[in-house]
Design a protein around this motif. Structure first.
Motif, PDB file in Angstrom:
ATOM      1  N   GLU A 190       0.822  -1.210   0.000  1.00  7.14           N
ATOM      2  CA  GLU A 190       0.000   0.000   0.000  1.00  7.14           C
ATOM      3  C   GLU A 190       0.858   1.263   0.000  1.00  7.14           C
ATOM      4  O   GLU A 190       0.630   2.188  -0.787  1.00  7.14           O
ATOM      5  CB  GLU A 190      -0.932   0.004   1.213  1.00  7.14           C
ATOM      6  CG  GLU A 190      -2.052  -1.019   1.129  1.00  7.14           C
ATOM      7  CD  GLU A 190      -2.960  -0.976   2.349  1.00  7.14           C
ATOM      8  OE1 GLU A 190      -2.521  -0.408   3.371  1.00  7.14           O
ATOM      9  OE2 GLU A 190      -4.072  -1.500   2.278  1.00  7.14           O
ATOM     10  N   ALA A 191       1.852   1.298   0.909  1.00 12.11           N
ATOM     11  CA  ALA A 191       2.625   2.530   1.101  1.00 12.11           C
ATOM     12  C   ALA A 191       3.612   2.781  -0.029  1.00 12.11           C
ATOM     13  O   ALA A 191       3.841   3.927  -0.417  1.00 12.11           O
ATOM     14  CB  ALA A 191       3.364   2.471   2.440  1.00 12.11           C
ATOM     15  N   GLU A 192       4.209   1.724  -0.556  1.00 10.96           N
ATOM     16  CA  GLU A 192       5.263   1.910  -1.546  1.00 10.96           C
ATOM     17  C   GLU A 192       4.852   1.557  -2.962  1.00 10.96           C
ATOM     18  O   GLU A 192       5.183   2.265  -3.900  1.00 10.96           O
ATOM     19  CB  GLU A 192       6.505   1.077  -1.162  1.00 10.96           C
ATOM     20  CG  GLU A 192       7.219   1.572   0.073  1.00 10.96           C
ATOM     21  CD  GLU A 192       7.818   2.964  -0.092  1.00 10.96           C
ATOM     22  OE1 GLU A 192       7.840   3.475  -1.225  1.00 10.96           O
ATOM     23  OE2 GLU A 192       8.229   3.551   0.906  1.00 10.96           O
ATOM     24  N   GLN A 193       4.128   0.456  -3.132  1.00  9.56           N
ATOM     25  CA  GLN A 193       3.804   0.004  -4.482  1.00  9.56           C
ATOM     26  C   GLN A 193       2.524   0.618  -5.033  1.00  9.56           C
ATOM     27  O   GLN A 193       2.169   0.377  -6.178  1.00  9.56           O
ATOM     28  CB  GLN A 193       3.718  -1.527  -4.533  1.00  9.56           C
ATOM     29  CG  GLN A 193       4.974  -2.249  -4.042  1.00  9.56           C
ATOM     30  CD  GLN A 193       6.218  -1.855  -4.818  1.00  9.56           C
ATOM     31  OE1 GLN A 193       6.852  -0.856  -4.506  1.00  9.56           O
ATOM     32  NE2 GLN A 193       6.559  -2.635  -5.818  1.00  9.56           N
ATOM     33  N   GLY A 194       1.817   1.376  -4.204  1.00 10.52           N
ATOM     34  CA  GLY A 194       0.637   2.071  -4.698  1.00 10.52           C
ATOM     35  C   GLY A 194      -0.542   1.171  -4.971  1.00 10.52           C
ATOM     36  O   GLY A 194      -1.444   1.543  -5.722  1.00 10.52           O
TER      37      GLY A 194
END
Length: 1003
Positions: free
Chosen positions: A364-368
């Protein structure tokens, strides 16, 4: 989460030291700047063969001064590798903005004084960090860090962890040795980045790299020890080790000894046992090498062998048998990528693996990724975790995490664009079309051979417009070749056979045959027979509808072949008639025969006889001669197509950019290379795409930068050969100038943040004359698009490491027209012999996936380089994705305080000065109105998802929503409850606003 420095890359260089006892200023020592690399030489440069190179010329970096009693300075070689500080502060003007073409370079290369070392292995000399234990051991050995204090004071200190892991010490120091330490138990938090008051108030804040800075918060009063490492890797070691110590205290190593890598060790032990069929406790060296190579195909065989031999030599062991412990140790050393390990522990809450919740957070936070569930995380673990224990427990080890990050799921190219995803029901003139020039040639266009493989290659690559230059041949069989040259010939019939076979191999959308006809009437009839017999119903011969205003869509023309050629006029009653000739070959021959100023017009004015049967095969792509824009706007039919010589098209692009864009909204324009390109070099397609030209014919047989751009651009939309042009190039009520060097009105600029983390398995340049397999790689990131977007940045050079070089450098680019921008990654060898080109990858901006991604590198000719890639992090403002860019949202819009207002120069002539003095305020008001209107249009587009200037109603709505009175109360109230929104004025409003409302009511 990854964080990015502002401006240019966080290049090398030290940190300003604290002032000495006398001096009151920060001392700097100039270091050796990394030049831009070279050009020339044989083989492939990152630029087109027709151009030269220019050094990017990074400025020298500030070095570190010394204070009395500080640790000895690092050697010149090591200090040049320090990367704690950003270079952006030392560049003049806007960093990385290239010359007009973005890519024309100066041919000289500044060679280092360092001699080339010939080596037959590229083994890194430093031990890799592959576990928390390695971090703890590195901390016990210690490393030099820079201690940052207030008022720009910086001290070089040597920090180390006590062997009993109870306290952190630094030396030398004027303090008592017992005071120059921090008890591990007193540490409350380890904070990454420049996130304390000391950092923020320090005068050299902008020179400190976010990735190299960290702070230790300790004591009852929550004091901070603010430190800067020489590299992001060193910072990661300390942050990871300290966090483990905070969690587990002095028992950290005991805990790690019992739990560390259990899954990995069990998995490798099981794999080893399966290979050790006789249960001898050892396996032959060749088996062990092949075993590791099977698990990590990118590793070189000689590197694995050398690592085993080094291990045996260090243990004074003879023989070639490999034990399980040795196998596991070498696997740890060779197959663990430190940058991925540090990323794992960043999300694992001080564990050596990711559980489902940790993985959810990362996705969620990095890969969108949106709407991630534990089930999705578990599916990823089941797919990529090699250890059965990890699959059963729902844990992703370092090997599983590496498998995931190197998989197609984490490819930088958005999988949504691997299939047709754009609206294919727009008129044909609204698309860029993948086009080939002299498709039959496989070498140069003057002496090169012709071959049907040229058509096969182009059609397999998704080309939708091919060229057939047809002449009379022997035995009444037309042939294809470049007239007036020494190129060989191929039979027309065999080409039509190949086209019939491969026309829709890569795409089902229409194929355009650009027929350059030089045949007699007799052989023209043979051409017609062959095309009708072989192509049959695929030929589109339906006459255009004169009541329409635009060409049909690609969707309606699926499976059809269009003939672009000359056509007899409608009032021609005979079986043949004469038409003007378009003979590119004759023009080229003239250029070769006599050197002179290139003519502007590609048309020769010669006429020839055309048979009616061939004319009737031409339907919606009738070739006509271009005269001028105003004539075309009034008289040209939508089914008529003009061809432009590259020189003529460039002239119109520079002198009439707005007219050229408007012309291409309705009509197809084909641009072909200048006849002076007898070596079949390519023009820059971006020069004509920015004007909306749909058919930019490329020499597919000539690799280089320009073909990289063409291949990369048409990779989108399922590689179907058709790419929908930007809305601003399609809408009737819009104006766009191709040469704009500022933001595009109505288009929201985006900020692109790219971090080049590392590279993997770089091969030696194909044309290199150097011995051994060692390379000194560096990376260029290039932006191609409208002139306002063209930019480039480069990393530092990593010497003698092509296997897993760590770059850790961040760059930022403003993209003003995202729909027409491309990003190109180029890897070059900085100390080359003969050829410097290692690999490249070009991708449309709209196809970028945000987060941690791998970029697959491609060779000179466009083939994938096995296992060679870049590991990057991508963040884009206004797009969901990872990273923490410094600028969020539409920060690129100019606020009122940052606007540039016109000023008046005093002439000291009272009468004149008084008159112009009164004009200042109206000019300021006009500037505000212009900026407010542009922001309003952008906002309206974002809120409604509509095109910014589609019609007058949208413009009026957009502007009125931003009109406020002196007390910030709105002057216009919108009533959206009715079928059509109504506007109501309130308060004291200017007369102009009343007129706007009246205009709206009329709409």
């Amino acid at each position: 989460m990854a964080e990015f420095g502002s401006g240019g890359g966080t290049g090398g260089g030290g940190l300003p030291s604290s002032p000495g006892p006398v001096q009151g200023k920060v001392a700097f020592k100039a270091g050796d700047g990394e030049g831009g690399g070279g050009g020339g030489g044989g083989g492939r440069s990152r630029f087109d063969s027709a151009g030269s190179r220019v050094s990017n010329g990074d400025c020298a970096q500030p070095g570190a001064g010394e204070e009395p009693g500080s640790a000895p300075p690092a050697s010149p070689e090591s200090s040049s590798k320090e990367k704690g500080f950003s270079t952006s502060q030392q560049r003049e003007g806007k960093p990385g903005i290239p010359r007009r073409s973005s890519i024309i370079k100066d041919g000289t290369k500044q060679k280092r004084e360092r001699k080339k070392t010939v080596s037959f292995s590229s083994m890194p000399t430093e031990k890799k960090i592959s576990s928390a234990s390695d971090c703890i051991n590195a901390m016990v050995e210690g490393s030099e860090l820079k201690k940052v204090r207030s008022n720009s004071r910086v001290y070089h200190r040597y920090f180390l962890l006590d062997a009993d892991m109870q306290s952190l010490r630094w030396e030398p120091s004027k303090k008592d040795s017992e005071k120059a330490k921090i008890d591990i138990k007193s540490i409350k938090e380890v904070r990454t980045g420049k996130n304390t008051d000391i950092f923020r108030s320090n005068g050299i804040y902008d020179q400190i790299s976010e990735d190299c800075a960290f702070s230790i918060i300790y004591g009852e009063n929550y004091e901070s020890l603010d430190l800067v490492a020489n590299s992001a890797d060193v910072a990661n070691i300390w942050v990871t080790g300290l966090r483990y110590l905070i969690s587990y205290g002095k028992h950290t190593l005991d805990m790690l000894g019992t739990t560390q890598d259990n899954m990995r060790t069990s998995w490798l032990s099981q794999m080893f046992s399966e290979s050790d069929v006789d249960n001898l406790g050892h396996i032959p060296l060749c088996n062990a090498v092949q075993f590791i190579k099977d698990l990590n195909p990118g590793l070189k065989t000689n590197k694995i062998e050398l690592k085993f031999k080094e291990l045996h030599r260090s243990r004074e062991k003879t023989g070639t048998e490999v034990t399980k412990e040795e196998f596991i140790e070498v696997f740890h050393e060779l197959c663990t990528r430190p940058e991925i390990y540090f990323l794992l522990v960043q999300f694992s809450s001080n564990k050596e693996f990711l559980d489902t919740k940790d993985l959810m957070m990362f996705l969620e936070a990095e890969q969108g990724m949106a709407q991630v569930t534990e089930e999705i995380s578990l599916e990823i673990i089941q797919k990529y975790e090699p250890a059965k224990e990890g699959q059963e427990k729902g844990c992703l080890s370092i090997d599983g995490f590496t498998n995931y990050l190197t998989s197609p799921d984490c490819h930088i190219f958005d999988p949504e664009h691997k299939k047709v995803c754009q609206d294919m029901k727009q008129p044909l003139s609204h698309y860029f079309i993948n086009s080939s020039h002299n498709t039959y040639l496989i070498e140069d266009q003057f002496r090169g051979p012709s071959d049907i493989t040229g058509y096969i290659r182009a059609l397999k690559m998704g080309c939708r417009s091919v060229e057939l230059d047809v002449w009379d041949g022997p035995d009444n069989e037309p042939v294809i070749y470049t007239g007036h040259t020494m190129t060989s010939q191929i039979v027309f019939r065999s080409v039509i056979d190949i086209i019939n076979k491969y026309a829709f191999f890569a795409s089902e959308y229409p194929l355009i045959l650009c027929l350059e006809n030089h045949c007699s009437i007799k052989q023209q009839k043979v051409m017609v027979q062959h095309m009708k017999k072989i192509l049959g119903d695929k030929l589109h011969t339906q006459s255009p509808n004169i009541e329409e205003s635009y060409l049909p869509s690609p969707e309606s023309l699926k499976g059809k072949i269009l003939i672009k050629a000359k056509k007899l006029s409608a009032n021609c009653s005979g079986l043949e008639g004469d038409v003007t000739d378009e003979d590119e070959g004759a023009e080229m021959s003239q250029r070769v025969a006599k050197e002179g100023v290139e003519q502007q017009n590609s048309m020769t004015g010669k006429r020839f006889q055309l048979c009616k049967d061939l004319s009737e095969l031409v339907s919606i792509c009738k070739s006509v001669q271009f005269k001028e824009f105003q004539v075309s706007f009034q008289l040209q039919k939508y089914w008529e197509v003009c061809s432009f010589n590259e020189v003529l098209a460039s002239k119109y692009a520079n002198e009439n950019p707005g007219d050229f864009v408007n012309y291409n909204k309705r009509f197809l324009a084909r641009v072909f290379p200048s006849p002076m390109r007898i070596d079949s070099s390519n023009m820059n397609p971006q020069d004509f795409w920015k004007c909306g030209c749909q058919i930019v014919a490329m020499n597919f047989q000539t690799p280089g930068l320009m073909m990289d751009l063409n291949i990369g651009w048409f990779r989108q939309n399922g590689n179907c050969g058709y790419v929908l042009r930007p809305a601003i190039m399609r809408e009737e009520v819009s104006f766009f100038s191709a040469n704009t060097k500022d933001t595009v009105p109505g288009v929201s600029p985006q900020l692109l943040h790219i971090k080049i983390i590392s590279g993997q398995n770089f091969p030696k340049p194909k044309g290199s004359g150097a011995k051994g397999d060692v390379v000194d790689p560096y990376v260029y990131v290039e932006i191609h698009g409208i002139p306002a977007d063209c930019a480039e940045q480069r990393t530092k050079t990593m010497h003698q490491n092509g296997d897993n070089p760590i770059f850790d450098e961040s760059f930022e680019f403003q993209i003003n027209l995202p729909e027409l921008a491309m990003v190109r990654f180029v890897v070059l060898d900085d100390d080359y012999i003969g050829d410097e080109f290692i690999g490249q990858y070009t991708i449309p901006f709209e196809c970028l996936q945000t987060g941690y991604r791998h970029v697959p590198l491609q060779s000179l000719t466009g083939e994938s380089l096995a296992h060679a890639s870049l590991f990057v992090h991508v963040a884009i403002t206004n797009r969901r994705g990872g990273g923490k860019p410094h600028k969020r949202g539409l920060s690129v819009r100019k606020g009122k305080k940052s606007r540039e207002y016109a000023s008046m120069r005093t002439l000291w002539i009272k009468t004149v000065d008084e008159v112009f003095k009164n004009a200042l305020q109206p000019i300021r008001d006009a500037t505000d109105l212009r900026e407010n209107m542009q922001n309003a249009v952008v906002s309206f587009k974002e809120l409604c998802g509509l095109s910014p200037v589609a019609n007058l109603m949208q413009c009026i709505l957009a502007v009125s929503m931003h009109l406020v009175g002196p007390d910030n109360t709105p002057l216009v109230v919108m009533n959206l409850s009715d079928q059509y929104p109504t506007m109501e004025l309130q308060g004291i409003v200017p007369e102009v606003l009343k007129k706007i409302v009246t205009a709206y009511e009329m709409v």
